[in-house]
Design a protein around this motif. Sequence first.
Motif, PDB file in Angstrom:
ATOM      1  N   VAL A 119      43.754  37.283  38.652  1.00 32.51           N
ATOM      2  CA  VAL A 119      44.373  38.603  38.482  1.00 32.51           C
ATOM      3  C   VAL A 119      45.709  38.472  37.752  1.00 32.51           C
ATOM      4  N   LYS A 120      46.496  37.451  38.120  1.00 32.50           N
ATOM      5  CA  LYS A 120      47.800  37.258  37.488  1.00 32.50           C
ATOM      6  C   LYS A 120      47.671  37.054  35.981  1.00 32.50           C
ATOM      7  N   LEU A 121      46.591  36.395  35.568  1.00 33.83           N
ATOM      8  CA  LEU A 121      46.387  36.159  34.137  1.00 33.83           C
ATOM      9  C   LEU A 121      46.181  37.458  33.363  1.00 33.83           C
ATOM     10  N   CYS A 122      45.792  38.516  34.075  1.00 31.18           N
ATOM     11  CA  CYS A 122      45.462  39.793  33.416  1.00 31.18           C
ATOM     12  C   CYS A 122      46.507  40.876  33.677  1.00 31.18           C
ATOM     13  N   THR A 123      47.583  40.530  34.378  1.00 29.83           N
ATOM     14  CA  THR A 123      48.547  41.532  34.831  1.00 29.83           C
ATOM     15  C   THR A 123      49.193  42.305  33.690  1.00 29.83           C
ATOM     16  N   PHE A 124      49.725  41.585  32.693  1.00 28.69           N
ATOM     17  CA  PHE A 124      50.434  42.272  31.610  1.00 28.69           C
ATOM     18  C   PHE A 124      49.482  43.100  30.769  1.00 28.69           C
ATOM     19  N   TYR A 125      48.263  42.599  30.583  1.00 29.69           N
ATOM     20  CA  TYR A 125      47.271  43.359  29.816  1.00 29.69           C
ATOM     21  C   TYR A 125      46.947  44.667  30.529  1.00 29.69           C
ATOM     22  N   ALA A 126      46.836  44.603  31.862  1.00 30.39           N
ATOM     23  CA  ALA A 126      46.562  45.814  32.647  1.00 30.39           C
ATOM     24  C   ALA A 126      47.763  46.757  32.638  1.00 30.39           C
ATOM     25  N   ARG A 127      48.958  46.192  32.683  1.00 32.79           N
ATOM     26  CA  ARG A 127      50.171  47.016  32.707  1.00 32.79           C
ATOM     27  C   ARG A 127      50.303  47.836  31.433  1.00 32.79           C
ATOM     28  N   ARG A 128      49.833  47.279  30.313  1.00 29.26           N
ATOM     29  CA  ARG A 128      49.931  47.993  29.041  1.00 29.26           C
ATOM     30  C   ARG A 128      49.169  49.310  29.086  1.00 29.26           C
ATOM     31  N   LYS A 129      48.088  49.355  29.899  1.00 25.78           N
ATOM     32  CA  LYS A 129      47.294  50.582  30.038  1.00 25.78           C
ATOM     33  C   LYS A 129      47.577  51.280  31.370  1.00 25.78           C
ATOM     34  N   ASN A 130      48.594  50.780  32.075  1.00 20.35           N
ATOM     35  CA  ASN A 130      48.967  51.336  33.380  1.00 20.35           C
ATOM     36  C   ASN A 130      47.768  51.349  34.338  1.00 20.35           C
ATOM     37  N   ILE A 131      47.066  50.226  34.376  1.00 19.80           N
ATOM     38  CA  ILE A 131      45.900  50.084  35.243  1.00 19.80           C
ATOM     39  C   ILE A 131      46.253  49.225  36.454  1.00 19.80           C
ATOM     40  N   THR A 132      45.887  49.706  37.632  1.00 13.68           N
ATOM     41  CA  THR A 132      46.130  48.980  38.871  1.00 13.68           C
ATOM     42  C   THR A 132      44.947  48.076  39.190  1.00 13.68           C
ATOM     43  N   ILE A 133      45.236  46.832  39.564  1.00 12.56           N
ATOM     44  CA  ILE A 133      44.189  45.896  39.975  1.00 12.56           C
ATOM     45  C   ILE A 133      44.364  45.624  41.469  1.00 12.56           C
ATOM     46  N   GLU A 134      43.364  45.985  42.259  1.00 16.65           N
ATOM     47  CA  GLU A 134      43.418  45.792  43.710  1.00 16.65           C
ATOM     48  C   GLU A 134      42.384  44.758  44.146  1.00 16.65           C
ATOM     49  N   VAL A 135      42.756  43.951  45.155  1.00 17.79           N
ATOM     50  CA  VAL A 135      41.860  42.936  45.703  1.00 17.79           C
ATOM     51  C   VAL A 135      41.574  43.264  47.160  1.00 17.79           C
ATOM     52  N   ASP A 136      40.295  43.384  47.489  1.00 18.01           N
ATOM     53  CA  ASP A 136      39.873  43.703  48.852  1.00 18.01           C
ATOM     54  C   ASP A 136      39.041  42.535  49.396  1.00 18.01           C
ATOM     55  N   SER A 137      39.520  41.919  50.497  1.00 17.44           N
ATOM     56  CA  SER A 137      38.820  40.765  51.062  1.00 17.44           C
ATOM     57  C   SER A 137      38.930  40.774  52.586  1.00 17.44           C
ATOM     58  N   PRO A 138      37.850  40.378  53.292  1.00 17.79           N
ATOM     59  CA  PRO A 138      37.916  40.295  54.758  1.00 17.79           C
ATOM     60  C   PRO A 138      38.611  39.027  55.230  1.00 17.79           C
ATOM     61  N   TRP A 139      38.912  38.104  54.291  1.00 16.02           N
ATOM     62  CA  TRP A 139      39.538  36.832  54.659  1.00 16.02           C
ATOM     63  C   TRP A 139      40.895  36.692  53.978  1.00 16.02           C
ATOM     64  N   SER A 140      41.713  35.834  54.552  1.00 10.31           N
ATOM     65  CA  SER A 140      42.973  35.475  53.911  1.00 10.31           C
ATOM     66  C   SER A 140      42.980  33.998  53.534  1.00 10.31           C
ATOM     67  N   ASP A 141      42.111  33.206  54.151  1.00 12.76           N
ATOM     68  CA  ASP A 141      42.124  31.766  53.894  1.00 12.76           C
ATOM     69  C   ASP A 141      40.705  31.184  53.896  1.00 12.76           C
ATOM     70  N   ARG A 142      39.778  31.815  53.206  1.00 15.40           N
ATOM     71  CA  ARG A 142      38.383  31.357  53.167  1.00 15.40           C
ATOM     72  C   ARG A 142      38.260  30.170  52.214  1.00 15.40           C
ATOM     73  N   ILE A 143      37.855  29.011  52.750  1.00 14.11           N
ATOM     74  CA  ILE A 143      37.730  27.798  51.953  1.00 14.11           C
ATOM     75  C   ILE A 143      36.288  27.640  51.473  1.00 14.11           C
ATOM     76  N   VAL A 144      36.131  27.361  50.186  1.00 11.10           N
ATOM     77  CA  VAL A 144      34.805  27.115  49.610  1.00 11.10           C
ATOM     78  C   VAL A 144      34.892  25.888  48.698  1.00 11.10           C
ATOM     79  N   LYS A 145      33.723  25.339  48.372  1.00  9.78           N
ATOM     80  CA  LYS A 145      33.650  24.232  47.425  1.00  9.78           C
ATOM     81  C   LYS A 145      33.121  24.763  46.100  1.00  9.78           C
ATOM     82  N   LEU A 146      33.917  24.601  45.052  1.00  7.65           N
ATOM     83  CA  LEU A 146      33.502  25.081  43.727  1.00  7.65           C
ATOM     84  C   LEU A 146      34.349  24.439  42.645  1.00  7.65           C
ATOM     85  N   ASP A 147      33.988  24.718  41.410  1.00  8.38           N
ATOM     86  CA  ASP A 147      34.770  24.283  40.262  1.00  8.38           C
ATOM     87  C   ASP A 147      35.842  25.347  40.017  1.00  8.38           C
ATOM     88  N   LYS A 148      37.069  25.038  40.389  1.00  8.67           N
ATOM     89  CA  LYS A 148      38.140  26.035  40.338  1.00  8.67           C
ATOM     90  C   LYS A 148      38.405  26.537  38.918  1.00  8.67           C
TER      91      LYS A 148
END
Length: 280
Positions: A119-148
Amino acid sequence: MVQANAIILYFIYLVFIMYIIFLNYSKTKRLKKMNETFLMIIHDIKNYSANIDAAGQFLLAKAYKENNSSMVKHLNIIANNIKEMNGLMESYSKSIKLAETTKENINEAEVVSLVNEAVKLCTFYARRKNITIEVDSPWSDRIVKLDKSKFIRILSNLIMNAVKYSDENGKVLISIYQDGNFINVSIEDNGKGMSENELRNVFKKYYRAEDSVDSNEINLGIGLYGSRKLARSMGGEILVESTEGKGSIFTLRIPIKASPMFSFLGIPIVLKKKDKSKPA
């Protein structure tokens, strides 16, 4: 005797031709792989460039407001160089083909933090159009195995795409949830949505959406195609649903736990263990 010698020479000639063909095929294959990787890098640079340009435009507007001529001059230099760089990337990309990236670098990671990083990578691009980006998650610290790295690249592409096709003053909602042995990340926008034809073609290589929102933007037509290739290389998938005039939802599905990936006839095979954990 002459006929036998002719047959031998002809056979040697055929073997030589086959050898030359093999060498050229191997060389072409290596070059193709290098070009495909290069095109993926170009697309990621394009996303970062869009954010730099958006941040620069924000500062330029501020400089004009404060009547800071020196700052305006330097920011215009930055903007012009970004424009030249984008044009250069576009010219380089015209003859390059994109294929699947398969190299994996799997580590444990906290999924919500990775989403926030994308999301941070897209913040300024979204700000240019005054678009809000919201994140909705049931977890705060969910650990997974993946290619980051791949996970963030896919998400940033999907988020940038959502912002690009959203109306000004709109909202992009990112929902994270578990579906069986998969972690799903859905990116929902309230843009113009897609027609049936666009839905059929949206993941095709070099496809560009009908009536693209900004003809001045670089659009290599590889973002969604490349993102889906990366997702599949992780044993996952990208799904899409859209209603014309209302918006679209792209969902990234990634296995929660995956063993090293094998393939059969180019089809990824992922061995998974049952995950008994539940969201908090």
